[in-house]
Design an enzyme around this catalytic site. Sequence first.
Site, short mmCIF file in Angstrom:
data_model
loop_
_atom_site.label_atom_id
_atom_site.label_comp_id
_atom_site.label_asym_id
_atom_site.label_seq_id
_atom_site.Cartn_x
_atom_site.Cartn_y
_atom_site.Cartn_z
N GLY A 248 0.79 -1.21 -0.06
CA GLY A 248 -0.24 0.06 -0.05
C GLY A 248 0.79 1.11 0.04
N ASP A 249 1.82 1.24 0.63
CA ASP A 249 2.83 2.42 1.03
C ASP A 249 3.56 2.76 -0.69
OD1 ASP A 249 2.27 2.13 3.78
OD2 ASP A 249 4.10 1.00 4.01
N1 LIG Z 1 -2.37 -10.29 -4.27
C1 LIG Z 1 -2.03 -9.18 -4.89
N2 LIG Z 1 -1.50 -9.48 -6.16
C2 LIG Z 1 -1.05 -8.16 -6.97
N3 LIG Z 1 -0.89 -6.89 -6.28
C3 LIG Z 1 -0.93 -6.76 -5.15
C4 LIG Z 1 -1.62 -7.81 -4.31
N4 LIG Z 1 -1.70 -7.37 -2.82
C5 LIG Z 1 -1.51 -6.09 -3.03
N5 LIG Z 1 -1.10 -5.88 -4.38
C6 LIG Z 1 -0.78 -4.35 -4.72
O1 LIG Z 1 -0.50 -3.32 -3.83
C7 LIG Z 1 -1.62 -2.50 -3.72
C8 LIG Z 1 -2.03 -2.13 -2.49
O2 LIG Z 1 -2.39 -3.23 -1.78
P1 LIG Z 1 -3.67 -3.30 -0.58
O3 LIG Z 1 -5.03 -3.01 -1.13
O4 LIG Z 1 -3.49 -4.39 0.16
O5 LIG Z 1 -3.43 -2.07 0.09
P2 LIG Z 1 -3.05 -1.88 1.97
O6 LIG Z 1 -3.81 -2.72 2.75
O7 LIG Z 1 -2.81 -0.60 1.98
O8 LIG Z 1 -1.39 -2.70 1.56
P3 LIG Z 1 -0.76 -3.22 3.04
O9 LIG Z 1 -0.48 -4.62 2.66
O10 LIG Z 1 0.61 -2.47 2.48
O11 LIG Z 1 -1.22 -2.73 4.25
C9 LIG Z 1 -2.68 -2.96 -4.71
O12 LIG Z 1 -3.64 -2.02 -5.27
C10 LIG Z 1 -2.10 -3.79 -5.55
O13 LIG Z 1 -1.24 -3.06 -6.63
O1 LIG Z 2 2.07 -0.12 13.33
P1 LIG Z 2 1.91 0.57 11.93
O2 LIG Z 2 2.31 2.09 12.06
O3 LIG Z 2 0.33 0.70 11.76
O4 LIG Z 2 2.39 -0.17 10.87
C1 LIG Z 2 3.76 -0.48 10.46
C2 LIG Z 2 3.93 -1.34 9.49
O5 LIG Z 2 3.39 -2.57 9.87
O6 LIG Z 2 3.67 -0.93 8.24
C3 LIG Z 2 4.55 -1.01 7.32
C4 LIG Z 2 3.67 -1.42 6.06
O7 LIG Z 2 2.85 -0.66 5.68
C5 LIG Z 2 5.56 -1.83 7.81
O8 LIG Z 2 6.82 -1.15 7.28
C6 LIG Z 2 5.62 -1.49 9.36
O9 LIG Z 2 5.95 -2.70 10.04
#
Ligand SMILES: Nc1ncnc2c1ncn2[C@@H]1O[C@H](COP(=O)(O)OP(=O)(O)OP(=O)(O)O)[C@@H](O)[C@H]1O
Ligand SMILES: O=P(O)(O)OC[C@@]1(O)O[C@H](CO)[C@@H](O)[C@@H]1O
Length: 304
Positions: A248-249
């Site tokens: 997501g980042d």
């Molecule tokens: N299973 C997957 N296959 C392909 N792309 C993915 C997948 N999971 C995440 N991504 C990519 O990462 C982006 C962000 O994913 P997600 O919607 O899970 O956001 P998030 O919950 O903010 O992420 P994070 O896991 O960093 O917390 C998606 O829009 C996609 O581009």
């Molecule tokens: O504890 P928070 O601040 O909610 O999330 C921190 C964290 O899980 O978010 C990043 C991935 O998005 C990781 O690098 C880190 O460990």
Amino acid sequence: MIYTVTLNPSVDYIVEVEDVQLGGLNRTTNDMTFPGGKGINVSRVLNRYDIPTTALGFVGGFTGSYIKNILNDEGVQTDFVETNGNTRINVKLKSTDETEINGRGPVISQSQLQLFLQKINGLEKGDILVIAGSIPSTLPTTIYEEIAELAQRKELRLVADVSGAALPLMIGYRPFFMKPNHHEIGELYGVEINTVEEAATYGKKLIDDGVENVVVSMAGNGAVYLSKDKVLIATVPKGTVKNSVGAGDSLVAGFLAQYSKTNNFEEAFRYGVATGSATAFSDDLCQIPDVEALLPQVIVTEWK
Ligand SMILES: Nc1ncnc2c1ncn2[C@@H]1O[C@H](COP(=O)(O)OP(=O)(O)OP(=O)(O)O)[C@@H](O)[C@H]1O
Ligand SMILES: O=P(O)(O)OC[C@@]1(O)O[C@H](CO)[C@@H](O)[C@@H]1O
């Protein structure tokens, strides 16, 4: 300049265990450490795009030094406030499932907080300020509102990638960009979101409330971009997820990087999605050639 705020950075300790046994001795098949925390991840990916960025927030102790050293070696500028205690270590356990154990983080004193706010106060009109991640328990829960108020007063462009109680509070500050995932926006409106159409419907509410640009991400199931004039839907690349931490980042960083280069939101959206996926398919955060290889799989269409 794009500034990122990470109030509670981390050393991310990624451990792979074949079939984890709680209560038993487990040995890893692979382990890795990376600097972490959401704002820091955004800065690291922006830097890979050659976009100048400075990481702000609080770090301390040996873990804090590790983060600063890696960021500086990579070319990310840092202007952290030092804490007395160690920056936390967040454990990301990859076994049959992905389990995360995020630490509490060090105590942040009043004077350290004031020092940090002075740094935000020194930013200049037009700078982009990304706030992302959780609020450490020793900071006031109103800290994001305080930062957003400063940003508004100083005419910074605010990017808020926050969840829980902080999310609705940020909307009133009319951020330049927000990127909730479908769970976060569902929680905000008390609904379950399963389709891009539903994500578009609820994303529109954020725009109506004054957010300038919104991307609702749905992991591997598509993504939606919304502004006052446009709603776009993107397909997401297919691949093997190695480590979704920071996906997501990376989307946020890819969006901001491409927007900074082109001023084109559709391109920013396309790059954002490809950047998120490139990270999901990598051990660490993505490298730009991996993003470019995935771009043809991100098909963007207008939603009517
Ligand atoms: N299973 C997957 N296959 C392909 N792309 C993915 C997948 N999971 C995440 N991504 C990519 O990462 C982006 C962000 O994913 P997600 O919607 O899970 O956001 P998030 O919950 O903010 O992420 P994070 O896991 O960093 O917390 C998606 O829009 C996609 O581009
Ligand atoms: O504890 P928070 O601040 O909610 O999330 C921190 C964290 O899980 O978010 C990043 C991935 O998005 C990781 O690098 C880190 O460990």
